[in-house]
Motif scaffolding. Structure first.
Motif, PDB file in Angstrom:
ATOM      1  N   VAL A 549       0.843  -1.203   0.000  1.00 54.26           N
ATOM      2  CA  VAL A 549       0.000   0.000   0.000  1.00 54.26           C
ATOM      3  C   VAL A 549       0.877   1.252   0.000  1.00 54.26           C
ATOM      4  CG1 VAL A 549      -1.753   1.295   1.283  1.00 54.26           C
ATOM      5  CG2 VAL A 549      -1.878  -1.205   1.180  1.00 54.26           C
ATOM      6  N   GLU A 550       1.907   1.227   0.841  1.00 53.06           N
ATOM      7  CA  GLU A 550       2.848   2.355   0.891  1.00 53.06           C
ATOM      8  C   GLU A 550       3.510   2.586  -0.459  1.00 53.06           C
ATOM      9  OE1 GLU A 550       5.656   3.824   4.248  1.00 53.06           O
ATOM     10  OE2 GLU A 550       5.341   1.702   4.585  1.00 53.06           O
ATOM     11  N   MET A 551       4.007   1.509  -1.059  1.00 49.81           N
ATOM     12  CA  MET A 551       4.717   1.638  -2.328  1.00 49.81           C
ATOM     13  C   MET A 551       3.827   2.240  -3.408  1.00 49.81           C
ATOM     14  SD  MET A 551       6.281  -1.260  -4.874  1.00 49.81           S
ATOM     15  CE  MET A 551       4.649  -1.545  -5.570  1.00 49.81           C
ATOM     16  N   LYS A 552       2.592   1.753  -3.519  1.00 48.52           N
ATOM     17  CA  LYS A 552       1.676   2.275  -4.527  1.00 48.52           C
ATOM     18  C   LYS A 552       1.372   3.745  -4.272  1.00 48.52           C
ATOM     19  CE  LYS A 552      -0.673  -2.042  -5.809  1.00 48.52           C
ATOM     20  NZ  LYS A 552      -1.987  -2.737  -5.881  1.00 48.52           N
ATOM     21  N   ALA A 553       1.213   4.126  -3.005  1.00 51.26           N
ATOM     22  CA  ALA A 553       0.930   5.526  -2.669  1.00 51.26           C
ATOM     23  C   ALA A 553       2.098   6.425  -3.065  1.00 51.26           C
ATOM     24  CB  ALA A 553       0.639   5.654  -1.174  1.00 51.26           C
ATOM     25  N   TYR A 554       3.325   6.030  -2.729  1.00 49.05           N
ATOM     26  CA  TYR A 554       4.495   6.855  -3.035  1.00 49.05           C
ATOM     27  C   TYR A 554       4.707   6.989  -4.542  1.00 49.05           C
ATOM     28  CZ  TYR A 554       5.694   6.222   1.906  1.00 49.05           C
ATOM     29  OH  TYR A 554       5.664   6.213   3.277  1.00 49.05           O
ATOM     30  N   ARG A 555       4.531   5.907  -5.275  1.00 48.53           N
ATOM     31  CA  ARG A 555       4.742   5.955  -6.728  1.00 48.53           C
ATOM     32  C   ARG A 555       3.725   6.886  -7.390  1.00 48.53           C
ATOM     33  NH1 ARG A 555       7.472   0.862  -8.911  1.00 48.53           N
ATOM     34  NH2 ARG A 555       6.072   0.974 -10.700  1.00 48.53           N
ATOM     35  N   GLN A 556       2.476   6.821  -6.945  1.00 57.57           N
ATOM     36  CA  GLN A 556       1.444   7.656  -7.563  1.00 57.57           C
ATOM     37  C   GLN A 556       1.531   9.104  -7.085  1.00 57.57           C
ATOM     38  OE1 GLN A 556      -2.484   5.671  -7.695  1.00 57.57           O
ATOM     39  NE2 GLN A 556      -1.387   3.734  -7.416  1.00 57.57           N
ATOM     40  N   MET A 664      12.925   9.277  -2.911  1.00 56.43           N
ATOM     41  CA  MET A 664      12.965  10.028  -1.659  1.00 56.43           C
ATOM     42  C   MET A 664      11.779   9.664  -0.762  1.00 56.43           C
ATOM     43  SD  MET A 664      15.102  11.945  -0.188  1.00 56.43           S
ATOM     44  CE  MET A 664      16.096  12.072  -1.662  1.00 56.43           C
ATOM     45  N   LEU A 665      10.610   9.471  -1.355  1.00 53.26           N
ATOM     46  CA  LEU A 665       9.433   9.074  -0.580  1.00 53.26           C
ATOM     47  C   LEU A 665       9.590   7.663  -0.029  1.00 53.26           C
ATOM     48  CD1 LEU A 665       6.579  10.500  -2.854  1.00 53.26           C
ATOM     49  CD2 LEU A 665       7.430  11.460  -0.724  1.00 53.26           C
ATOM     50  N   LEU A 666      10.131   6.767  -0.843  1.00 52.60           N
ATOM     51  CA  LEU A 666      10.364   5.401  -0.383  1.00 52.60           C
ATOM     52  C   LEU A 666      11.398   5.361   0.739  1.00 52.60           C
ATOM     53  CD1 LEU A 666      10.524   3.631  -3.871  1.00 52.60           C
ATOM     54  CD2 LEU A 666       8.787   3.206  -2.129  1.00 52.60           C
ATOM     55  N   SER A 667      12.388   6.229   0.653  1.00 51.61           N
ATOM     56  CA  SER A 667      13.472   6.226   1.648  1.00 51.61           C
ATOM     57  C   SER A 667      13.059   6.859   2.971  1.00 51.61           C
ATOM     58  CB  SER A 667      14.699   6.951   1.078  1.00 51.61           C
ATOM     59  OG  SER A 667      15.166   6.306  -0.087  1.00 51.61           O
ATOM     60  N   THR A 668      12.186   7.868   2.930  1.00 48.33           N
ATOM     61  CA  THR A 668      11.748   8.527   4.168  1.00 48.33           C
ATOM     62  C   THR A 668      10.564   7.816   4.822  1.00 48.33           C
ATOM     63  OG1 THR A 668      10.431  10.031   2.788  1.00 48.33           O
ATOM     64  CG2 THR A 668      12.573  10.827   3.544  1.00 48.33           C
ATOM     65  N   ARG A 669       9.764   7.086   4.041  1.00 50.09           N
ATOM     66  CA  ARG A 669       8.610   6.337   4.553  1.00 50.09           C
ATOM     67  C   ARG A 669       7.699   7.219   5.408  1.00 50.09           C
ATOM     68  NH1 ARG A 669       9.575   0.372   6.611  1.00 50.09           N
ATOM     69  NH2 ARG A 669       7.324   0.494   6.286  1.00 50.09           N
ATOM     70  N   LEU A 670       7.271   8.308   4.813  1.00 54.04           N
ATOM     71  CA  LEU A 670       6.507   9.329   5.532  1.00 54.04           C
ATOM     72  C   LEU A 670       5.192   8.803   6.093  1.00 54.04           C
ATOM     73  CD1 LEU A 670       7.038  12.170   2.914  1.00 54.04           C
ATOM     74  CD2 LEU A 670       8.243  11.901   5.078  1.00 54.04           C
ATOM     75  N   LEU A 671       4.555   7.870   5.430  1.00 56.53           N
ATOM     76  CA  LEU A 671       3.234   7.401   5.851  1.00 56.53           C
ATOM     77  C   LEU A 671       3.303   6.440   7.038  1.00 56.53           C
ATOM     78  CD1 LEU A 671       1.671   6.878   2.319  1.00 56.53           C
ATOM     79  CD2 LEU A 671       1.168   8.717   3.930  1.00 56.53           C
ATOM     80  N   SER A 672       4.447   5.806   7.257  1.00 55.49           N
ATOM     81  CA  SER A 672       4.600   4.890   8.393  1.00 55.49           C
ATOM     82  C   SER A 672       5.341   5.525   9.561  1.00 55.49           C
ATOM     83  CB  SER A 672       5.343   3.614   7.963  1.00 55.49           C
ATOM     84  OG  SER A 672       4.491   2.730   7.279  1.00 55.49           O
TER      85      SER A 672
END
Length: 674
Positions: A549-556, A664-672
Motif C-alpha cells: 500500500v505504501e509503495m503504490k501511494a508513493y509511486r502515484q 525520496m518518498l520510499l526512503s523517508t517512509r513518511l506514511l509509516s
C-alpha cells in the motif's frame, strides 16, 4: 352566645367506584394512544433510515459498478504512466553501482538484490583504498617522530606536529624533555589535547592522534535479507519462464509458416511461379520475425518493470528479527550511528633520536618500526608500586560537518570482538557552543562519537509541494528540526534546516546537488538521518503500513508531484495498516500555499476515495465526500477534481525526476514514520 361559626372548607368529595373506573379507562386509552404514536413514529423513522440506507447502498453499488467497469482501463493507463520508473532505472543503471554501494552496506540492506555480488566487490575495494590511506599517514607519523629532536619547540622543548589532509588529520606530540610538570598538552591553535599522568610525563613516549573523517572501522558487510531475495527471484523466474514460453510459441509459428513455403518452392520450380510471389513470402517472414522481436522486447520490459517494482517494495519491508548483541556493553549499530569519523589514539615509545657526533648525525634505526607503549602496563611490577595509572583525559573537537541534537556518546573499539563498546570511558562532558568534548580513557585505541540513529523519528509532520515542472520541495518536521529537501530533475539538495532550539544553523550540504542515493548517504553522515532502515521499527514506535500500500501511494504521489501538494494528516493514525490517509490539493502557483482547502484522501492500494471529514473534524469517518466517486488509483481519483492545466503539467514531467521523488518518498517512509 351567638351561633357557632361553620368550619372553613367542606369535606373532600368522595369518588365513586364508577368514576374511578372511568378515570382508569381514560388513562389506559391515553397510554395506548401514546404507544401507538410512538410506534408509528419509530416505524416511520425506521423506514426513513432504511430508505436512506437503501439509497446509500444503491449509490455505493452504482459507484462500485462504475469503478469496476473502468478499473481495467485505469490500471492500464497507470501501468503506462509508471513505465517512467523502469525507464529511469535503465538510464542510471550504468552508474548505479557506484552511487549505491555505500548505501548498501548500512543497516538498510540493498534496494536491488541482483547486484549484491558487485556491491561486495565495491566494499572490498573501498576498504582496501582506505586502509592504504591509513597506512600512508602512519608512515608519515613515523618519519616525524624519527626527526622529533630537530622539530622541537623552543619554548617547551617538546615536539608537536599537525598534518592535515582533505579527509585525514594527524596530530603528533613527542615527550623530549620529560618534565613531570608538563602534563597538560594542547596542540597549537587548537583546543585538542591531553592531560597525561605523571608517569607518562617522565617517560620516553609520543602521543599520536589520527582523525579519519570517515568511519572505516565499523563492520561493512551487507545485512542478509533472504526473504526479499527469494521474493525478487520468484518474480524474475516467473517472467523468465513466460518469456521462454512465448519464444517457443513464436518459433513454432515461424516453423509452421515455413512448411507451406517449402512445398510452395517446389511448385515454383515445377510451375515457374513469378519472382514477385516469392518476394511477398520473404516480406511475410521478415514481418513475422519483427513481430516476435517486438513481443520478446515487450516481455523483457515487463520483466524489468516488475523487478524495479520488487526493488521498491524491498525498501519498505521490515526485518523479521532484531540484530543480536553478544555483550552487555556492545554498541548496536542499527540503533546508533557513528558520526564525525574515527579518532585513533596511540601512546608510542619514542624512537631513538639523531645525535651529532663529530659533524655527523647518527641515529639508530629500528627494524620493527614504531612500538606501542603499554599503558597501563600488563604487570605492575615493572614500575614503582607507589605509582598509579589513572585514566588519561582527552579533549577532542567535534567535526564541523556533523550535527548532534543531544550530547554525543563516546565509544571505543574492541579489536578482539570487532565491535564498539561503551565501557572504559568516564567523565564525559560536552560544550555545545565550542563543539568540544572531554572524557577520560582507561586505555588508548580507536574511539568515535555516536548518536541515536532514530533521534528524528517519528516525524511530526511532512509536506511535498511543487515549485515548478520537475521541481518540488519536501519538508519533514521532526522534534528537533525542520528539514527542507529540494528535488529537481534527477538531483536532490538540502534547501534549509531550521533547528528548534537555535535561530540559525547552516550545513555544508546546503546548496549542493547530488543524486538521491549520494544525498541520503551525505545526510546520514551529517547526523540528519530521516531515512528508516529495515530494523528501525524495533527502535521507533511507528504507524506501520502494509508495504504494498505504501509503495503504490508513493509511486502515484510522485507521478502527481509536479502539480499537486501532499501533506500529513492526523487521521492516518486512526486507520489500520491496510489504509493510508493524507492531504492533497492542486498547486500550480506560489500563492496556492495560502489556500487552506485541502482534500483528505484515503488509499488502500486498490481504491482511492475523498473523505467527507477534514483535519478539524471531531472524529474519524470513512464516509465518502458528497458528489465524489472512488477510483482504483490515486492518480485517477485526483484527476476527478484536477484542472486540465494541472494534468498536463503532470504528464510533462521527466521520468528521472519522477524516479527521484519516488526514491525520496520510499526512503523517508513518511506514511509509516509520521
Amino acid at each position: 352566645m351567638g351561633p357557632k361559626a361553620k368550619k372553613s372548607g367542606g369535606k373532600k368529595k368522595k369518588i365513586t367506584k364508577a368514576e374511578r373506573l372511568k378515570q382508569l379507562q381514560e388513562e389506559e386509552e391515553r397510554r395506548l394512544k401514546e404507544e401507538e404514536e410512538a410506534r408509528l413514529k419509530y416505524e416511520k423513522e425506521e423506514l426513513e433510515r432504511l430508505e436512506i440506507q437503501r439509497i446509500k447502498q444503491e449509490k455505493w453499488r452504482e459507484l462500485e459498478k462504475k469503478d469496476l467497469e473502468r478499473r481495467n482501463e485505469e490500471l492500464e493507463e497507470l501501468y503506462l504512466l509508471e513505465g517512467c520508473f523502469p525507464e529511469a532505472e535503465k538510464l542510471k543503471r550504468d552508474t548505479r553501482l557506484l552511487s549505491q554501494w555505500k548505501h548498501y552496506i548500512q543497516c538498510d540492506g540493498s534496494p536491488d538484490p541482483s547486484i549484491a555480488q558487485e556491491m561486495n566487490t565495491f566494499i572490498s575495494l573501498w576498504k582496501e583504498e582506505t586502509n592504504q590511506t591509513f597506512e600512508e599517514v602512519i608512515k608519515k607519523s613515523k618519519l616525524v617522530l624519527n626527526q622529533a629532536s630537530t622539530l622541537a619547540d623552543l619554548d617547551s622543548g617538546n615536539m608537536e606536529k599537525i598534518i592535515q589532509d582533505e579527509n585525514v588529520t594527524l596530530y603528533v606530540w613527542a615527550n623530549l624533555k620529560k618534565n613531570p610538570r608538563y602534563r597538560s598538552i594542547r596542540f597549537s591553535e587548537t583546543e585538542i589535547g591531553f592531560e597525561i599522568p605523571r608517569i607518562l610525563a617522565t617517560s620516553d613516549i609520543a602521543l599520536r592522534l589520527l582523525h579519519t573523517h570517515y568511519d572505516h572501522v565499523s563492520p561493512l558487510q551487507p545485512v542478509p535479507t533472504p526473504s526479499k531475495e527469494e521474493h525478487a527471484a520468484t518474480i524474475n523466474e516467473f517472467f523468465k519462464d513466460e518469456l521462454k514460453n512465448v519464444e517457443k510459441a513464436v518459433s513454432k509459428e515461424d516453423h509452421k509458416e515455413s512448411e507451406p513455403q517449402e512445398s510452395g518452392s517446389k511448385l515454383i520450380y515445377e510451375e515457374d511461379i513469378k519472382a514477385e510471389e516469392q518476394g511477398d513470402i520473404e516480406v511475410q517472414m521478415i514481418s513475422a520475425e519483427e513481430e516476435s522481436e517486438a513481443i520478446k522486447g515487450e516481455l523483457e520490459m515487463k520483466l524489468f518493470s516488475e523487478t524495479v517494482s520488487a526493488a521498491h517494495l524491498l525498501l519498505l519491508e521490515n526485518a523479521p528479527e532484531k540484530p543480536d548483541l553478544f555483550e552487555d556493553n556492545e554498541v548496536d549499530l542499527c540503533q546508533f550511528t557513528t558520526l564525525g569519523g574515527v579518532y585513533h589514539l596511540d601512546i608510542l615509545e619514542l624512537p631513538p633520536q639523531c645525535k651529532p657526533v663529530k659533524g655527523w648525525m647518527i641515529v639508530e634505526i629500528l627494524k620493527e618500526g614504531l612500538q606501542k607503549y603499554k599503558y597501563p602496563p600488563e604487570t605492575a611490577e615493572e614500575y614503582d608500586p607507589e605509582n598509579v595509572f589513572p585514566p588519561i583525559e582527552v579533549m577532542l573537537k567535534v567535526h564541523e560537518n556533523v550535527i548532534f541534537f543531544e550530547d554525543p556518546m563516546v565509544v571505543r573499539w574492541d579489536a578482539e570482538g570487532k565491535h564498539w563498546r561503551t565501557d572504559g570511558i568516564s567523565n564525559v562532558s560536552y560544550n555545545q557552543e565550542e563543539r568540544l568534548i572531554k572524557f577520560c580513557l582507561e586505555t588508548f585505541g580507536p574511539v568515535t562519537l555516536i548518536q541515536d540513529t532514530h533521534i528524528n523519528m517519528p516525524y511530526q509532520s511532512w509536506e511535498l509541494k511543487p515549485l515548478d515542472v520537475n521541481n518540488v520541495l519536501l519538508t519533514v518536521t521532526t522534534v528537533f528540526a525542520e528539514i527542507q529537501i529540494q528535488i529537481k530533475e534527477n538531483l536532490c539538495m538540502l534547501s534549509s534546516i531550521k533547528l528548534k532550539d537555535k535561530k540559525e544553523y547552516s550545513s555544508i550540504l546546503e546548496g549542493k546537488w547530488m543524486t538521491p542515493f549520494s544525498f541520503i548517504i551525505a545526510l546520514k553522515e551529517a547526523g540528519l538521518n530521516i531515512f528508516p532502515s529495515v530494523h528501525s521499527h524495533f527502535y521507533v514506535v511507528i504507524n506501520n503500513k502494509v508495504p504494498l500500500v505504501e509503495m503504490k501511494a508513493y509511486r502515484q504521489m510522485a507521478l502527481l508531484s509536479s502539480a499537486f501538494a501532499f501533506g500529513w494528516s492526523k487521521w492516518n493514525l486512526q486507520c489500520n495498516s491496510t489504509k493510508v490517509v493524507f492531504k492533497v490539493k492542486e498547486h500550480l502557483a506560489e500563492e496556492c500555499t495560502e489556500n487552506p482547502n485541502w482534500d483528505l484522501i484515503m488509499f488502500t492500494g486498490d481504491r482511492a476515495q475523498t473523505l467527507k471529514i477534514n483535519e478539524e473534524s471531531e472524529a474519524f469517518s470513512e464516509a465518502l465526500k458528497e458528489e465524489t466517486e472512488f477510483h482504483s488509483s490515486l492518480y485517477h481519483m485526483v484527476k476527478d477534481f484536477a484542472s486540465r492545466e494541472a494534468m498536463e503539467k503532470t504528464r510533462s514531467s521527466n521520468c528521472q525526476f519522477l524516479d527521484a521523488v519516488c526514491q525520496m518518498l520510499l526512503s523517508t517512509r513518511l506514511l509509516s514514520y509520521s
